[in-house]
Motif scaffolding. Sequence first.
Motif, PDB file in Angstrom:
ATOM      1  N   ALA A  41     -18.885  -4.958  19.350  1.00  0.00           N
ATOM      2  CA  ALA A  41     -18.932  -4.057  18.205  1.00  0.00           C
ATOM      3  C   ALA A  41     -17.527  -3.771  17.687  1.00  0.00           C
ATOM      4  CB  ALA A  41     -19.636  -2.758  18.592  1.00  0.00           C
ATOM      5  N   VAL A  42     -16.617  -3.507  18.600  1.00  0.00           N
ATOM      6  CA  VAL A  42     -15.250  -3.198  18.182  1.00  0.00           C
ATOM      7  C   VAL A  42     -14.665  -4.377  17.416  1.00  0.00           C
ATOM      8  CG1 VAL A  42     -12.890  -2.856  19.011  1.00  0.00           C
ATOM      9  CG2 VAL A  42     -14.767  -1.537  20.009  1.00  0.00           C
ATOM     10  N   ASN A  43     -14.877  -5.572  17.949  1.00  0.00           N
ATOM     11  CA  ASN A  43     -14.311  -6.753  17.295  1.00  0.00           C
ATOM     12  C   ASN A  43     -14.955  -7.039  15.953  1.00  0.00           C
ATOM     13  OD1 ASN A  43     -12.183  -8.329  18.876  1.00  0.00           O
ATOM     14  ND2 ASN A  43     -13.587  -7.547  20.422  1.00  0.00           N
ATOM     15  N   LEU A  44     -16.266  -6.813  15.870  1.00  0.00           N
ATOM     16  CA  LEU A  44     -16.948  -7.031  14.591  1.00  0.00           C
ATOM     17  C   LEU A  44     -16.424  -6.057  13.543  1.00  0.00           C
ATOM     18  CD1 LEU A  44     -20.676  -7.742  15.448  1.00  0.00           C
ATOM     19  CD2 LEU A  44     -18.953  -9.272  14.509  1.00  0.00           C
ATOM     20  N   TRP A  45     -16.286  -4.811  13.943  1.00  0.00           N
ATOM     21  CA  TRP A  45     -15.753  -3.822  13.009  1.00  0.00           C
ATOM     22  C   TRP A  45     -14.385  -4.242  12.519  1.00  0.00           C
ATOM     23  CZ3 TRP A  45     -18.189  -0.760  10.165  1.00  0.00           C
ATOM     24  CH2 TRP A  45     -19.307  -0.040  10.591  1.00  0.00           C
ATOM     25  N   GLN A  46     -13.560  -4.674  13.445  1.00  0.00           N
ATOM     26  CA  GLN A  46     -12.207  -5.079  13.069  1.00  0.00           C
ATOM     27  C   GLN A  46     -12.252  -6.162  12.003  1.00  0.00           C
ATOM     28  OE1 GLN A  46      -9.355  -6.080  15.981  1.00  0.00           O
ATOM     29  NE2 GLN A  46      -9.910  -4.458  17.367  1.00  0.00           N
TER      30      GLN A  46
END
Lengths: 235, 825
Positions: free
Chosen positions: B302-307
Motif C-alpha cells: 500500500a505504501v509503495n502504491l501510494w508513492q
Amino acid sequence: MTRDIVLEARNLSKQVSSPEGPLTIVRNVSFTVTQGESIALVGPSGAGKSTLLAMLAGLELPSSGDVVLAGQALGALDEDGRARLRAERVGFVFQSFHLLPSLTALENVMLPLELAGREDARAAATDMLGRVGLGARARHYPRQLSGGEQQRVALARASVGHPTVLFADEPTGNLDTATGERIAQLLFELNRGSDTTLLLVTHEAALAARCDRVLSMDAGALLRDVAGAAAHTHA
Amino acid sequence: MRSLILALRALRREWRSGELAVLWLSLTIAVAALSGVGFLVDRIGHAVELQASEVLAADLRVESDTPIAADEQAEATRLGLKSAHLTTMLSAIFNGDANQLANVRAVSAGYPLRGQLSVADRPFVSGSITASIPAPGEIWPDSRLAAALGAGIGSELAVGARSLRVTRILISRPDQSSTFVEFASALLINDADLAATKLIQPGSRIRYVLLLAGEAAQLDSFRRWHQGQEARHERVEDVADASPQIGDASKRAARFLALASLVAVLLCAVAIAMSARSYVRRHLDAVALMKTLGATRRLVLAVNLWQLLLLAAVASVLGAAAGWLTQLWLVRVLQGLLRADLPPAGPWPAVVGFIIALAVLAGFALPSLLQLTRVPALRVLRRDAGPPALSFLAAAIPVLLAIAGVVYGALGQLSLSLWFLLGLAAAVVALGVAGAALVRSAAHVRGSAGVAWRYGIANLARRRTESITQIVAFGLGLMLLLALAILRDDLVTDWRASLPLDVPNYFFVNIASDVRADFQHELQSQGAQLTRMLPMIRGRLLTINDRPLSELHFPGVRGRGFAEREQNLTWASELGDDNRIVEGHWWTAADAGKPLVSLAVEYQDSLGLKLGDRLRFDVGGENFDVTVASFRKVKWDSFRPNFFVMFPPGLLDASAGTYMTSAYLQPSSGAMAQLVHRFPGVSIFNVGDLLAQIRAVIDKAVSAVQTVFLFTLLAGLTLLLAAVQASREERLYETAILRVLGASRRMILTSVLAEFALLGAVAGVLAATGASLGGAWLAHALDLKYRFNAGLWIAGVVGAMLVVGVAGWISTRSVVRVAPRSVLY
Ligand SMILES: Nc1ncnc2c1ncn2[C@@H]1O[C@H](COP(=O)(O)OP(=O)(O)OP(=O)(O)O)[C@@H](O)[C@H]1O
Ligand SMILES: [Mg+2]
C-alpha cells in the motif's frame, strides 16, 4: 638504522558544515610515519579516525594543513595526480569491503594492476588471491562470498600492487573474532613481508597492541602517540 | 490511511535525498512530450483540415439537382453543425445590351463557412477580406464578368427577371476552383433574391448545395446519418472527393501526426519503464528494512502504491502544464502556420497524457512492486537475498496491455494496431537477442585496446542484464525515431515532388479533332510545356456481367455516381508514368481494337469489380461490350489528363469526340487571349488558383510534420536521459572505488565513453536495420514510395554512437568530481 619518512601529516584540519553551523571534525593533527612501521589509530566512535584516514590517503581534501605521501605533498597534486599516486603507492581496505559487485574476486584483485597498465595482472592477482587463501574462489562474485572472504579479497586487492602505505579502516570490524584474527594476521604478514607501512583504524585493543605505535584520537584531536606495548599498559 | 501518511513521509524523505529525481523527471518530461505532441497534433491537424476545407468553403457539402430535402438541414441543425445554402446555375447576365454567360451563385448568410471572400470596388485589383455577403438587391460580379459587361459599382445588372445593383466586385472566393464546371465567370447574389429572378424553372440545370461545417465528430455523425438514409438523391462530398490532392495531403499528414504521437508515447513509455525499474531496484533495501521492522506485506504494498500514484499525479500535472506551455510557445513561433482564430487545444491531450503515464507506470512498475513485497527481510543481512524471480508472464501481461492500449488508442484500427504490435514485439526480441550476443562477445575483448576501453567494454558483459536492457531501450527508441525520420523525408519529398513549379496550370477541353494539330502547334509556339492529349468521349455504363446497373446495389456515394452519371471515357496506347498497373496487364500493340478496358482503382473499388468482368458501355447510342484487362493507380495530382475508364486504341476511334490536354504557361503571358481568339470553341480552365490552394495545404502539412517530429525527438531525449540515468547509481559507486584504486578521471571517462559508444553503435545498427524494414512497411501504409536512405542509416549509427556515448560521458562527468569518501562511507 634510520628509515625514510613515507607519510607526514602537517596540521591537518577538517571542517564540515552542518545544520548547527560549521563543525570541526579533525583538529590540527600532525605526525610522521617511517617506512615499514605499523600504526594503530584508536579512539571512540565519532572521533574523526575515518576522516583522518581518508585525508591521509587523498580520498578527501583537508580544510587546512597538508599530507606528504611518499615525498609528494597531496595538496600540490590535482585529482588525477592523487589518483596516480594512489595507484602506485597506496592500498586501502574498507570496513565494508567495497568490492565491485559486477567483477569476480580475481577481476577485483586484477583491477589496480590493470589500471597501472601491468601486463602480468592476471598472474600476480592469482598469486595474491592464493596468498589470502582464496585461490579456489577466483571466479566467484562478491555476493557469493562470505563477509570474511570478501574482506580477504579486498585485502588482496589493496596489497597486490605492493603499496608503500596500506590503509585499513576497521578491517575486522564487520567480522567475527576468528575471521578477524585471520585478516589481522594477513595484514601483518604483508606488512612484514614487503616492508609495507600499515596504518589501521581499530577498536580492538589486541589488534592495536600488535602495532609498533598507537595514535589515540578524541573529538578530532590527536591525544597520544605511544609505542604499542606502552599503549597497552596505560590503557 | 496509515499507508498514505507513511507514503507521504517516505516521498518527502526520498525527495530530499534526491532518490526520486530520475523517475520523477522522466515521468514529467514524458507527460510533457506526450501532451505537447497531443496539443500540437490537435491544433496543427485542425489547421491543415481547415485549410483543406477552404476549397469547399465548408467541411462537407450536400449536393443535389433538386432542392435539398428539409430533413438534411434539420439533422445538421440537430447535430449543431453550422450551415449555409448555395444554389448555382448558368445564366446570361445583362448590362443593358451587353450580355455574358455566368455562373450565378445565390448564397445565404454565413457563406463561406470555411475560407474568406475578398472584394474590391474595381475589377482586377487585390481585394480586402469581407465577412458579409451581398444584401438583397445587390450583386457582386467577379472581375471577368464586370469587365466583360463593362459594369462597375452602381451598375444595374439583370439576372433573369430581377435587376440588381453592383455594390462590390468579387475578387476571390475560397471555392472558386473546386470543380471544373464552375470555371465560367461568376457572381454572388443573396439567396433571398433567387425566387424573384425566376431562373428556377422546370428543366433548368440547377445545383443545390447545403454547406456544413463543424467538429469532426459532428460531421461523422452527419455522414453516418446520411448513409443510413435510403435512396437519397443528395450526395455528400468532402474535400477528398472534391480535391483528391488536398484530401490526400491532409489525410497523410493526419496519419503521420498520429504515428508521430504514437512514437512519442512509446519512447516515453520506455523511458518511464527504465526509471521505474531502477526506482524499484533501489527500493529493495527500504522494503526489506520495513519488513524487519515489522511491516506486513499489505502495508508495504500500500505504501509503495501510494508513492507511485502521488508521484504520477504530481509529474502529470507539471508535465501537462509544461506541454501546454511549450505548445503555446510553438504556436507563437509557428505564427504563419496556425491561424490565430483557431480554437485553442482542448484539455484532452493532458488527460490522455496523464492516463498514458499512469498506465505505463502501472504496467512497468506494478509487477516489480508486487515482487518487492516479497523481498525477504533477510536482504538486510545478506545482500544477495533478492526477491523471488518474477514469472515472465506476471511481468509481461500488464506491460503488454499498457502498450497495446496505447497503440490502439493512437492508430484506432485493429488490424493496423496488431501489425504494429507484432512488429514492435519482433523488434524487441531481435534487439534482445542481438544485445545478448554482443554482451557475450564483449566478455572476450582482449588485446591491444587501452585499459580504459577494455574495462569499459568488459563492463557491458559484467552488467549483463543492464546492458541488454539498455540496448533494447536505445535500439527501440532509435528505431522508432529513424523510421519516423525516413517517413518524414519520404512524405515531404513526395509532397514537394508532387507539385513542381511547372505543373500544368491550364486545362484545355473541347478541342475538336480537326483543330487538334493546330492547337498543339499554337501552344508550343507560345512557349507552353505540353502534356499528353487524350480523346474525350461521353459514355454511360449499362451492365456489369450482363446485369443491368439498376439491379445492383452500390454502397458508396461514389459508386452510385459512377453508375448513374455519364462518364468521360478515353483511349490511349501509352500508359503514362503517372499511371501504375496494380492488377492485370496494360495492352500491347497487338491488343489494338480488342474489346478491353482499363479502370482506375477508385472505379474498381466503388463498383466492386474484378479482372475479367464484362462491362457494357453506351457511347453515343451504340453499345460496347468490353472485358476488364487491368486496374490502374492514377496519380491525379499530376495535373495531366487522366480518366477512370480507358480503352485500347482502335476500338472507339469512330465515335466522334473531342480532345483534352493540359499545359504549363507563364501566368503573365498574353498567350491566353490569343488562344481564345484563334480557337473560340476550346474551353480553357485555369487551375492556378487550385494549385496555389493545394500548395498552401501541403506547406502547412510539411511544417506540421516537421514540428511534430521535433517534439518526438524531445521524447527520444527523455528516453536517453532515463536509460543513462538508470545505471548512474551503480556507476557512482564503481567510479568511487576505481578512484580509490588510482584510476584517473580520464580513464574512467574513457571507459564510460567506450561502454556507451559501443552500446549506442550496436543499438544504432540494429535500429537502422529495423527502421529500414519498419519504414518500408510504414511507407506502404501511408501510400508512399519507399526509398532506401543510406545517409540516414549512417547518421543513425554514428549519431547513436555519439549521442549515447556523450550522454553517458556527461552523466558520469559529474560523478567523477565527487570525492570518493562521500560515496564509500
Ligand atoms: N560529510 C560530513 N558531514 C557532516 N559530518 C560529518 C561528515 N563526515 C564526518 N562527519 C562527522 O565527523 C565525525 C567524525 O567522523 P568519522 O567517520 O571520522 O568518525 P570515526 O572516528 O571514524 O567514527 P567510527 O569509529 O564510528 O567509525 C562524526 O561525528 C561524523 O558524524
Ligand atoms: Mg570510522
